[in-house]
Design a protein around this motif. Structure first.
Motif, PDB file in Angstrom:
ATOM      1  N   PRO A 148       1.043  -0.854   0.160  1.00  0.00           N
ATOM      2  CA  PRO A 148      -0.233  -0.077   0.079  1.00  0.00           C
ATOM      3  C   PRO A 148       1.220   1.276  -0.010  1.00  0.00           C
ATOM      4  N   ASP A 149       1.964   1.085   0.427  1.00  0.00           N
ATOM      5  CA  ASP A 149       3.067   2.153   0.262  1.00  0.00           C
ATOM      6  C   ASP A 149       3.450   3.029  -0.697  1.00  0.00           C
ATOM      7  N   VAL A 150       3.755   1.979  -2.380  1.00  0.00           N
ATOM      8  CA  VAL A 150       3.817   2.164  -2.981  1.00  0.00           C
ATOM      9  C   VAL A 150       2.526   2.921  -4.004  1.00  0.00           C
ATOM     10  N   ILE A 151       1.399   2.370  -3.838  1.00  0.00           N
ATOM     11  CA  ILE A 151       0.662   3.022  -4.305  1.00  0.00           C
ATOM     12  C   ILE A 151      -0.213   3.793  -3.105  1.00  0.00           C
ATOM     13  N   GLU A 152      -0.280   4.386  -2.217  1.00  0.00           N
ATOM     14  CA  GLU A 152      -0.226   5.884  -1.908  1.00  0.00           C
ATOM     15  C   GLU A 152       0.627   6.762  -2.127  1.00  0.00           C
ATOM     16  N   GLU A 153       1.816   6.220  -2.530  1.00  0.00           N
ATOM     17  CA  GLU A 153       2.866   7.083  -3.381  1.00  0.00           C
ATOM     18  C   GLU A 153       2.728   7.769  -4.558  1.00  0.00           C
ATOM     19  N   ILE A 154       2.153   6.840  -5.626  1.00  0.00           N
ATOM     20  CA  ILE A 154       1.765   7.221  -6.532  1.00  0.00           C
ATOM     21  C   ILE A 154       0.489   7.621  -7.075  1.00  0.00           C
ATOM     22  N   HIS A 155      -0.594   7.858  -5.901  1.00  0.00           N
ATOM     23  CA  HIS A 155      -0.919   8.498  -5.713  1.00  0.00           C
ATOM     24  C   HIS A 155      -0.948  10.205  -5.303  1.00  0.00           C
ATOM     25  N   ASN A 156      -0.544  10.191  -4.242  1.00  0.00           N
ATOM     26  CA  ASN A 156       0.016  11.122  -3.700  1.00  0.00           C
ATOM     27  C   ASN A 156       0.631  12.005  -4.966  1.00  0.00           C
ATOM     28  N   ASN A 157       1.459  11.444  -5.677  1.00  0.00           N
ATOM     29  CA  ASN A 157       2.335  12.361  -6.840  1.00  0.00           C
ATOM     30  C   ASN A 157       1.076  12.856  -7.639  1.00  0.00           C
ATOM     31  N   PHE A 158       0.180  11.761  -8.583  1.00  0.00           N
ATOM     32  CA  PHE A 158      -1.322  12.623  -9.096  1.00  0.00           C
ATOM     33  C   PHE A 158      -1.960  13.579  -8.481  1.00  0.00           C
ATOM     34  N   LEU A 159      -1.730  13.445  -7.350  1.00  0.00           N
ATOM     35  CA  LEU A 159      -2.352  14.765  -6.276  1.00  0.00           C
ATOM     36  C   LEU A 159      -1.883  15.735  -6.502  1.00  0.00           C
ATOM     37  N   GLU A 160      -0.072  15.845  -6.266  1.00  0.00           N
ATOM     38  CA  GLU A 160       0.718  16.632  -6.167  1.00  0.00           C
ATOM     39  C   GLU A 160       0.794  17.867  -7.546  1.00  0.00           C
ATOM     40  N   ALA A 161       1.102  16.850  -8.251  1.00  0.00           N
ATOM     41  CA  ALA A 161       0.788  17.218 -10.063  1.00  0.00           C
ATOM     42  C   ALA A 161      -0.159  17.791 -10.690  1.00  0.00           C
ATOM     43  N   GLY A 162      -1.253  17.492  -9.977  1.00  0.00           N
ATOM     44  CA  GLY A 162      -2.339  18.520  -9.748  1.00  0.00           C
ATOM     45  C   GLY A 162      -3.909  17.499 -10.322  1.00  0.00           C
ATOM     46  N   ALA A 163      -3.839  16.266 -10.343  1.00  0.00           N
ATOM     47  CA  ALA A 163      -4.930  15.810 -10.401  1.00  0.00           C
ATOM     48  C   ALA A 163      -6.483  15.907  -9.624  1.00  0.00           C
ATOM     49  N   ASP A 164      -7.332  15.998  -9.342  1.00  0.00           N
ATOM     50  CA  ASP A 164      -8.505  16.163  -9.247  1.00  0.00           C
ATOM     51  C   ASP A 164      -9.391  14.933  -8.282  1.00  0.00           C
ATOM     52  N   ILE A 165      -8.909  14.211  -9.256  1.00  0.00           N
ATOM     53  CA  ILE A 165      -9.978  12.260  -8.947  1.00  0.00           C
ATOM     54  C   ILE A 165      -8.996  11.852  -9.446  1.00  0.00           C
ATOM     55  N   ILE A 166      -8.907  11.030  -7.758  1.00  0.00           N
ATOM     56  CA  ILE A 166      -7.931  10.058  -8.200  1.00  0.00           C
ATOM     57  C   ILE A 166      -8.840   8.141  -8.540  1.00  0.00           C
ATOM     58  N   GLU A 167      -8.373   7.095  -8.981  1.00  0.00           N
ATOM     59  CA  GLU A 167      -9.303   6.211  -9.705  1.00  0.00           C
ATOM     60  C   GLU A 167      -8.322   5.012  -7.863  1.00  0.00           C
ATOM     61  N   THR A 168      -8.939   4.122  -8.449  1.00  0.00           N
ATOM     62  CA  THR A 168      -9.493   2.779  -7.506  1.00  0.00           C
ATOM     63  C   THR A 168      -8.050   1.886  -8.633  1.00  0.00           C
ATOM     64  N   ASN A 169      -7.455   1.642  -7.755  1.00  0.00           N
ATOM     65  CA  ASN A 169      -6.971   0.492  -8.415  1.00  0.00           C
ATOM     66  C   ASN A 169      -6.915  -1.017  -9.462  1.00  0.00           C
ATOM     67  N   THR A 170      -8.275  -0.776 -10.430  1.00  0.00           N
ATOM     68  CA  THR A 170      -8.950  -2.354 -10.131  1.00  0.00           C
ATOM     69  C   THR A 170      -8.710  -2.469 -11.551  1.00  0.00           C
ATOM     70  N   PHE A 171      -7.675  -2.079 -12.523  1.00  0.00           N
ATOM     71  CA  PHE A 171      -7.538  -2.148 -13.977  1.00  0.00           C
ATOM     72  C   PHE A 171      -7.585  -3.721 -14.026  1.00  0.00           C
ATOM     73  N   ASN A 172      -7.418  -4.576 -12.776  1.00  0.00           N
ATOM     74  CA  ASN A 172      -7.449  -6.435 -13.799  1.00  0.00           C
ATOM     75  C   ASN A 172      -8.451  -6.810 -12.354  1.00  0.00           C
ATOM     76  N   GLY A 173      -9.089  -5.903 -11.815  1.00  0.00           N
ATOM     77  CA  GLY A 173      -9.848  -6.648 -10.972  1.00  0.00           C
ATOM     78  C   GLY A 173     -11.342  -7.084 -11.637  1.00  0.00           C
ATOM     79  N   THR A 174     -11.212  -8.295 -12.923  1.00  0.00           N
ATOM     80  CA  THR A 174     -12.398  -9.067 -13.543  1.00  0.00           C
ATOM     81  C   THR A 174     -11.457 -10.273 -13.273  1.00  0.00           C
ATOM     82  N   PHE A 175     -12.770 -10.742 -13.250  1.00  0.00           N
ATOM     83  CA  PHE A 175     -12.895 -12.539 -12.670  1.00  0.00           C
ATOM     84  C   PHE A 175     -11.599 -13.362 -14.551  1.00  0.00           C
ATOM     85  N   ILE A 176     -11.884 -12.683 -15.521  1.00  0.00           N
ATOM     86  CA  ILE A 176     -10.672 -12.584 -16.874  1.00  0.00           C
ATOM     87  C   ILE A 176      -9.301 -12.405 -16.285  1.00  0.00           C
TER      88      ILE A 176
END
Length: 109
Positions: free
Chosen positions: A77-105
């Protein structure tokens, strides 16, 4: 002959609106909203190994888990938190969940 145009039901949003929708509409009336960046590419920059994906939760998993970035929410979770914080610092307003592979397939692969 032309194929008849189908008649569609009016779309109804299944998500009930709440105050978050009002906040987003207000911001969108003022400016463009920025959503976070390339999660997969950001994860790759960390050069994580199998152990990072397995963590203490899946140390003896029967298949290789490296590359299953969704697991990092649990195992690194430290890696995901750091990535999300970097997005916010870069100006992102919305952070999406890390669920790209979150499907059965995807999980089956």
């Amino acid at each position: 002959t032309l194929v008849p145009v189908p008649v569609y039901k009016q779309w109804v949003d299944p998500i009930p609106e709440n105050e978050t929708f009002d906040q987003l509409r207000k911001i969108m009336d003022e400016r463009i909203i920025v959503i976070d960046g390339a999660m997969g590419t950001s994860v790759q920059k960390y050069k994580l190994e199998e152990e990072d994906y397995c963590g203490t939760l899946y140390p003896d998993h029967s298949v290789d888990l490296k590359g299953n970035n969704d697991l990092l929410v649990l195992t690194r979770p430290d890696v995901i938190e750091e990535i999300h914080n970097n997005f916010l610092e870069a100006g992102a307003d919305i952070i999406e969940t890390n669920t790209f592979n979150g499907t059965f397939i995807s999980q089956g692969d």
